[in-house]
Design an enzyme around this catalytic site. Structure first.
Site, PDB file in Angstrom:
ATOM      1  N   SER A  72       0.757  -0.985   0.094  1.00 40.01           N
ATOM      2  CA  SER A  72      -0.057   0.001  -0.199  1.00 40.01           C
ATOM      3  C   SER A  72       0.993   1.196  -0.002  1.00 40.01           C
ATOM      4  O   SER A  72       1.788   1.529  -0.527  1.00 40.01           O
ATOM      5  CB  SER A  72      -1.028  -0.132   1.347  1.00 40.01           C
ATOM      6  OG  SER A  72      -1.954   0.806   1.213  1.00 40.01           O
ATOM      7  N   HIS A  95      -2.241  -0.868  -4.764  1.00 43.13           N
ATOM      8  CA  HIS A  95      -3.841  -0.948  -4.901  1.00 43.13           C
ATOM      9  C   HIS A  95      -4.272   0.452  -4.699  1.00 43.13           C
ATOM     10  O   HIS A  95      -3.413   1.376  -4.615  1.00 43.13           O
ATOM     11  CB  HIS A  95      -4.458  -1.808  -3.750  1.00 43.13           C
ATOM     12  CG  HIS A  95      -4.269  -1.358  -2.449  1.00 43.13           C
ATOM     13  ND1 HIS A  95      -5.211  -1.694  -1.445  1.00 43.13           N
ATOM     14  CD2 HIS A  95      -3.556  -0.228  -1.751  1.00 43.13           C
ATOM     15  CE1 HIS A  95      -4.906  -0.686  -0.280  1.00 43.13           C
ATOM     16  NE2 HIS A  95      -3.871   0.143  -0.750  1.00 43.13           N
TER      17      HIS A  95
END
Length: 225
Positions: A72, A95
């Site tokens: 992330s 993501h």
């Protein structure tokens, strides 16, 4: 050379203010060690910007090592490295940004969605600039929550090389509820929790035994035979 560790959750275990202080006290090469499942996107973007600003000064550089995981927003921080190396047993994940909870009316939620779209574009730009992969491909990878091994990250251009396996355990991702995390990685969080619970039970049993022993000891003189 200065070593700075981005271990734990961004925005909690490590934040932008910590990075600011660490970089203010540094000069020349910084070795940035990462083992993080992600965290606060704004804190992470600020950390990335601080690292980029540090590199802009003559003679300064940042060398990144992903010891366990850079997931992330932690993967965005990793992109600040002039040189990025991943341990052979490390993981990287990219993501779309998301909010763990959202409250408000329809207009509020639409505004939040618009903000997330803008954040997504800034992150996509960072990945595109570092890897050279076309934006549509990166967008698809972000949509799918893509987990990359060290070899895959290298092949896609997210890192510059692979080094020998790190002995640092992979950071817990339990708090993030990632959709496509490897099964074995999810299992590690369960194992850590079970080990922690076992430890608590052991301590409770030890305390109980000690209390019983103390009671028997202290009451012995009052016993009439």
């Amino acid at each position: 050379m200065t070593k700075i560790y981005v271990y734990g959750t961004v925005g909690y275990d490590i934040d932008a203010d910590y990075m600011r202080i660490a970089l203010d006290e540094s000069e020349g090469e910084v070795e940035l060690r990462i083992n993080s499942g992600g965290g606060d996107v704004f804190e992470g973007n600020a950390i990335y910007s601080l690292l980029e600003s540090y590199k802009s000064k003559e003679g300064n550089s940042v060398k990144v090592y992903v010891d366990g995981i850079a997931a992330s927003i932690a993967s965005v921080i990793a992109m600040a490295g002039d040189d990025i190396r991943m341990s052979s047993n490390a993981l990287m994940m990219i993501h779309n940004p998301w909010m763990p909870s959202a409250t408000g009316g329809a207009d509020d939620l639409r505004d939040m969605a618009n903000v997330l779209d803008k954040i997504r574009e800034t992150i996509l730009t960072v990945y595109h600039s570092r890897t050279g992969i076309d934006r549509d491909t990166i967008a698809s990878m972000m949509d799918e929550e893509t987990w990359l091994s060290a070899e895959e990250a290298f092949n896609f251009g997210f890192s510059d090389g692979i080094i020998s396996a790190s002995e640092e355990p992979v950071a817990s991702i339990k708090a993030f509820n990632y959709a496509n995390a490897p099964v074995w990685l999810k299992g590690m969080s369960t194992l850590k929790k079970r080990q922690a619970n076992d430890r608590v039970e052991y301590i409770k049993r030890s305390q109980a035994k000690a209390k019983i022993a103390t009671t028997r000891c202290c009451n012995k003189k009052n016993n009439v035979l």
